[in-house]
Design a protein around this motif. Sequence first.
Motif, mmCIF file in Angstrom:
data_model
loop_
_atom_site.group_PDB
_atom_site.id
_atom_site.type_symbol
_atom_site.label_atom_id
_atom_site.label_comp_id
_atom_site.label_asym_id
_atom_site.label_seq_id
_atom_site.Cartn_x
_atom_site.Cartn_y
_atom_site.Cartn_z
ATOM 1 N N MET A 151 31.727 57.785 84.904
ATOM 2 C CA MET A 151 32.761 58.321 84.033
ATOM 3 C C MET A 151 32.095 58.854 82.757
ATOM 4 O O MET A 151 31.367 58.135 82.089
ATOM 5 N N ARG A 152 32.330 60.107 82.482
ATOM 6 C CA ARG A 152 31.753 60.742 81.305
ATOM 7 C C ARG A 152 32.691 60.572 80.114
ATOM 8 O O ARG A 152 33.844 60.988 80.161
ATOM 9 N N VAL A 153 32.181 59.966 79.041
ATOM 10 C CA VAL A 153 32.989 59.731 77.851
ATOM 11 C C VAL A 153 32.624 60.719 76.750
ATOM 12 O O VAL A 153 33.503 61.198 76.035
ATOM 13 N N THR A 154 31.350 61.054 76.622
ATOM 14 C CA THR A 154 30.919 61.964 75.571
ATOM 15 C C THR A 154 31.665 63.291 75.686
ATOM 16 O O THR A 154 31.673 63.917 76.739
ATOM 17 N N GLY A 155 32.326 63.670 74.614
ATOM 18 C CA GLY A 155 33.069 64.919 74.590
ATOM 19 C C GLY A 155 34.432 64.866 75.241
ATOM 20 O O GLY A 155 35.124 65.877 75.327
ATOM 21 N N ALA A 156 34.859 63.697 75.710
ATOM 22 C CA ALA A 156 36.143 63.560 76.408
ATOM 23 C C ALA A 156 37.290 63.311 75.436
ATOM 24 O O ALA A 156 37.123 62.682 74.394
ATOM 25 N N VAL A 157 38.456 63.814 75.806
ATOM 26 C CA VAL A 157 39.697 63.489 75.097
ATOM 27 C C VAL A 157 40.362 62.372 75.880
ATOM 28 O O VAL A 157 40.549 62.469 77.093
ATOM 29 N N VAL A 158 40.676 61.292 75.179
ATOM 30 C CA VAL A 158 41.159 60.074 75.821
ATOM 31 C C VAL A 158 42.539 59.698 75.279
ATOM 32 O O VAL A 158 42.753 59.712 74.067
ATOM 33 N N VAL A 159 43.446 59.341 76.185
ATOM 34 C CA VAL A 159 44.742 58.778 75.803
ATOM 35 C C VAL A 159 44.739 57.318 76.225
ATOM 36 O O VAL A 159 44.403 56.996 77.370
ATOM 37 N N ILE A 160 45.079 56.435 75.298
ATOM 38 C CA ILE A 160 45.173 55.002 75.580
ATOM 39 C C ILE A 160 46.618 54.584 75.370
ATOM 40 O O ILE A 160 47.143 54.665 74.257
ATOM 41 N N ALA A 161 47.270 54.158 76.444
ATOM 42 C CA ALA A 161 48.655 53.705 76.374
ATOM 43 C C ALA A 161 48.661 52.181 76.459
ATOM 44 O O ALA A 161 48.150 51.610 77.418
ATOM 45 N N VAL A 162 49.219 51.544 75.449
ATOM 46 C CA VAL A 162 49.229 50.083 75.374
ATOM 47 C C VAL A 162 50.610 49.565 75.765
ATOM 48 O O VAL A 162 51.618 49.974 75.200
ATOM 49 N N LEU A 163 50.620 48.668 76.745
ATOM 50 C CA LEU A 163 51.857 48.024 77.167
ATOM 51 C C LEU A 163 52.062 46.753 76.365
ATOM 52 O O LEU A 163 51.111 46.175 75.835
ATOM 53 N N ASP A 164 53.288 46.272 76.313
ATOM 54 C CA ASP A 164 53.602 45.041 75.600
ATOM 55 C C ASP A 164 52.716 43.915 76.097
ATOM 56 O O ASP A 164 52.620 43.665 77.291
ATOM 57 N N GLY A 165 52.032 43.255 75.180
ATOM 58 C CA GLY A 165 51.135 42.162 75.547
ATOM 59 C C GLY A 165 49.697 42.610 75.723
ATOM 60 O O GLY A 165 48.802 41.796 75.871
ATOM 61 N N GLY A 166 49.450 43.908 75.706
ATOM 62 C CA GLY A 166 48.097 44.433 75.842
ATOM 63 C C GLY A 166 47.553 44.849 74.488
ATOM 64 O O GLY A 166 48.235 44.797 73.465
ATOM 65 N N SER A 167 46.279 45.254 74.481
ATOM 66 C CA SER A 167 45.654 45.735 73.260
ATOM 67 C C SER A 167 44.748 46.910 73.597
ATOM 68 O O SER A 167 43.937 46.824 74.514
ATOM 69 N N GLY A 168 44.877 47.967 72.841
ATOM 70 C CA GLY A 168 44.025 49.126 73.046
ATOM 71 C C GLY A 168 42.883 49.202 72.052
ATOM 72 O O GLY A 168 42.089 50.132 72.082
ATOM 73 N N ALA A 169 42.787 48.213 71.161
ATOM 74 C CA ALA A 169 41.788 48.254 70.099
ATOM 75 C C ALA A 169 40.365 48.294 70.649
ATOM 76 O O ALA A 169 39.558 49.131 70.219
ATOM 77 N N ASP A 170 40.031 47.416 71.585
ATOM 78 C CA ASP A 170 38.670 47.404 72.141
ATOM 79 C C ASP A 170 38.359 48.707 72.865
ATOM 80 O O ASP A 170 37.271 49.271 72.715
ATOM 81 N N LEU A 171 39.309 49.184 73.665
ATOM 82 C CA LEU A 171 39.115 50.458 74.361
ATOM 83 C C LEU A 171 38.879 51.579 73.363
ATOM 84 O O LEU A 171 37.953 52.386 73.528
ATOM 85 N N ALA A 172 39.705 51.676 72.351
ATOM 86 C CA ALA A 172 39.578 52.740 71.363
ATOM 87 C C ALA A 172 38.231 52.669 70.658
ATOM 88 O O ALA A 172 37.566 53.698 70.463
ATOM 89 N N ARG A 173 37.803 51.478 70.294
ATOM 90 C CA ARG A 173 36.498 51.325 69.637
ATOM 91 C C ARG A 173 35.359 51.724 70.571
ATOM 92 O O ARG A 173 34.406 52.376 70.155
ATOM 93 N N ARG A 174 35.452 51.341 71.841
ATOM 94 C CA ARG A 174 34.409 51.706 72.803
ATOM 95 C C ARG A 174 34.336 53.211 72.980
ATOM 96 O O ARG A 174 33.250 53.788 73.012
#
Length: 141
Positions: free
Chosen positions: A1-24
Amino acid sequence: MRVTGAVVVIAVLDGGSGADLARRFTAAGAAGVLIADEQVGIAEDLATELDRPGCPVVGVCGDVRRPSDVAALVDTAEKHLGPIDLFCVAGPDGERIVSLADLPDHLDLERLAELLQLVGEAIGEVVVPQPRRPVEEAARV
């Protein structure tokens, strides 16, 4: 999975956390990140913390269980960041990353339906199904 230069959408469901994903993703060189959380203010605060030159971060309130919210997320991401490369769902029982490499740059209604199906499958992977109570028992509650 190529991340460099990618546009990413992170959808957080109730009880989840997108903070670690966003930081990564921001640390790995994403071109932009949109974070959507069901709770008002959570995504916006995280976006303010992580936003930086070269990787804008946008935070919105939204629920990916609603097709209208998914459509709004797609529109917002494309407007502010460009075509989406990765769509992530963070739930209480984990996270799932969906690559949109097979979808066109702009999501028309037919392709949006495909995205909704992928998001639905991702939600199913990160949320443990709850056992259904018999109808009689549910009626007593």
